[in-house]
Design an enzyme around this catalytic site. Structure first.
Site, short mmCIF file in Angstrom:
data_model
loop_
_atom_site.label_atom_id
_atom_site.label_comp_id
_atom_site.label_asym_id
_atom_site.label_seq_id
_atom_site.Cartn_x
_atom_site.Cartn_y
_atom_site.Cartn_z
N ARG A 50 0.83 -1.20 0.00
CA ARG A 50 0.00 0.00 0.00
C ARG A 50 0.87 1.26 0.00
NH1 ARG A 50 -3.07 -2.04 4.91
NH2 ARG A 50 -1.40 -2.82 6.21
N GLU A 61 -3.47 5.79 4.07
CA GLU A 61 -3.01 4.80 3.09
C GLU A 61 -3.98 4.66 1.93
OE1 GLU A 61 -0.99 1.82 6.42
OE2 GLU A 61 -3.07 1.53 5.78
N ASP A 166 -7.93 -5.97 27.91
CA ASP A 166 -7.56 -4.69 27.35
C ASP A 166 -7.02 -3.84 28.49
OD1 ASP A 166 -8.66 -2.95 24.56
OD2 ASP A 166 -7.78 -1.87 26.25
N ASP A 232 0.52 -3.19 11.84
CA ASP A 232 0.21 -3.02 10.42
C ASP A 232 0.90 -1.82 9.79
OD1 ASP A 232 -1.19 -1.03 11.67
OD2 ASP A 232 -3.16 -1.63 10.97
N VAL A 298 -1.49 -8.01 8.03
CA VAL A 298 -1.44 -6.55 8.02
C VAL A 298 -2.59 -5.94 7.21
CG1 VAL A 298 1.05 -6.49 8.37
CG2 VAL A 298 0.15 -6.49 6.05
#
Length: 348
Positions: A50, A61, A166, A232, A298
Site C-alpha cells: 500500500r 493509506e 484490554d 500493520d 497486516v
C-alpha cells in the site's frame, strides 16, 4: 446513460442498515466465500504494498489492486490517538471500477466494511491453520474490531468461549456489554497472560503505533494459533520477537508484511509461507497439533477487493444502494467544455 455513468453508492447509514438487516455473521461468511474465490486466483492480481503517508499522529493509506477486469482501491487511515479526541481510530472508503474503460461502478463507506473484512480474513486463515478442535478464543484488545472478530469466529469455527483483556477497563466493559447478550461465554481476564492461558486461538488487535510487546514467548502454549492483526505499519508490532521466530509464520503479501508486520523484527529472509499457497494446496499449513502457527496479518488490498465485490453484488438493485451522478457525460465525449459553457450574452 444509466448503467454506464451512474455509480452505485452505499453510505454509512445504509451500510449499517444492510448489516443489521442481514446479520453480521452471514455477511462475514459471505465475505469469506468471496475471499476464497479471489485467493484462488491470487496470481492473476496486480499486487503492490500500500501507498502510505506517515505522520507523528498516524498514517493515511491507499490500497489498490486489480484482477484485470475490475480495479479496486481503499482509502484508510490509522490514528491511535483519535478516540481521545472523539474520532474513530480507523475510517475508510472504497471503490470498484471497470478496467476496460476506467469508469467507477461502485463507491462505498468502508469503516464498517473493513471491520467485517478483517474478521472474515481472520476466519479464513484460522480455518486453514488452527487446530480443528479449537474452542477457546482469546482477544487481546477490545476496541472497534473485537466484536466482529468474536462473531466471525463463532460463525466460521463455532467458538463461543472468549477470554478478553484490554488495558482500558472501559473498552472491556463495552465489549462485554455488547457480546454477552449475543450468547457468548466471556471471561474478563486480569492480564494478557491470564487471557491467553488455555486459549486455542489468540487474536491481538491493539492500536498504539509502537513496537509494543503485548504477548511474550512464555505465554504461548503448544498448538496455539496466533492471529496478529494489530501490527500493520513500520515500527508497529505486538509480539515479542521470540514468538515470531519460534512460530510457523503465514502472511498475505510478503513485500508488504516484511515492511509492516511482525516479521519486520526478523531477518529479511526469515522463513514464511503465503496464505494463498496453503489455500491452493501448494504449501503446507499446520503440520502438527503442537505446532504454533502465526498469521501475521497486516491487511491487503485483495481482501478489500473481495469485500467490495460482495457488498456490490448484495446491494445492487436494493434500497441499500443509491445512485451517484459521479461521471461527467457530455453528448460529445471530446467536448467536456460543453458541460460548463453558456451561450454568450450579446450586447449592443
Amino acid at each position: 446513460m444509466k448503467g454506464v455513468t451512474v455509480v452505485n453508492y452505499v453510505d454509512v447509514k445504509n451500510m449499517g442498515r444492510w448489516i443489521a438487516d442481514t446479520g453480521i455473521e452471514p455477511i462475514i461468511m459471505g465475505i469469506v466465500s468471496y475471499l476464497e474465490q479471489d485467493y484462488a486466483k491470487w496470481q492473476q492480481f496486480d499486487k503492490s504494498p500500500r501507498v502510505a503517508a506517515h505522520s507523528a499522529e498516524g498514517v493515511i493509506e491507499l490500497m489498490p489492486t486489480s484482477d484485470g477486469e475490475t480495479y479496486a482501491f481503499k482509502y484508510v487511515n490509522g490514528h491511535p490517538s483519535n478516540p481521545a479526541m472523539g474520532f474513530q481510530t480507523v475510517t475508510a472508503l472504497g471503490m470498484l471500477a471497470r478496467v476496460d474503460n476506467g469508469y467507477p461502478t461502485f463507491l462505498s463507506e468502508m469503516t464498517l466494511l473493513t471491520a467485517l473484512r478483517t474478521a472474515a480474513t481472520s476466519v479464513l486463515a484460522a480455518r486453514a491453520l488452527a487446530r480443528p478442535d479449537s474452542s477457546v478464543l482469546a482477544l487481546i484488545g477490545t476496541g472497534t474490531q473485537s466484536e466482529f472478530q468474536a462473531l466471525g469466529f463463532r460463525a466460521g469455527l463455532g467458538i463461543t468461549s472468549l477470554r478478553v483483556w484490554d488495558t482500558d477497563p472501559a473498552a472491556l466493559d463495552k465489549f462485554i456489554r455488547n457480546v454477552e447478550p449475543l450468547g457468548f461465554d466471556v471471561v474478563r481476564a486480569t492480564s494478557a497472560a491470564d487471557a491467553v492461558a488455555g486459549a486455542d486461538i489468540v487474536t491481538t488487535c491493539t492500536a498504539d503505533k509502537t513496537n509494543a510487546t503485548i504477548l511474550t514467548a512464555d505465554m504461548i502454549e503448544p498448538g496455539m494459533h496466533l492471529n496478529a492483526i494489530g501490527g500493520d505499519c513500520p515500527g508497529k508490532t505486538e509480539l515479542e520477537a521470540a514468538i515470531v521466530r519460534n512460530a510457523t509464520v503465514f502472511v498475505e503479501f510478503p513485500e508488504q508484511t516484511r515492511i509492516e508486520g511482525e516479521i519486520q523484527q526478523l531477518e529479511a529472509d526469515s522463513p514464511i509461507t503465503e496464505l494463498w499457497e496453503v489455500l491452493a494446496g501448494t504449501a503446507a499449513g499446520r503440520t502438527a497439533n503442537d505446532e504454533v502457527t502465526l498469521f501475521d496479518s497486516v491487511g491487503f488490498a485483495i481482501e478489500d477487493f473481495s469485500a467490495l465485490r460482495y457488498v456490490f453484488d448484495a446491494v445492487r438493485g436494493t434500497d441499500y444502494a443509491t445512485d451517484l451522478d459521479l461521471i461527467a457525460d457530455p453528448a460529445d465525449p471530446k467536448d467536456l467544455f460543453s458541460l460548463v459553457s453558456r451561450a454568450p450574452v450579446l450586447t449592443a
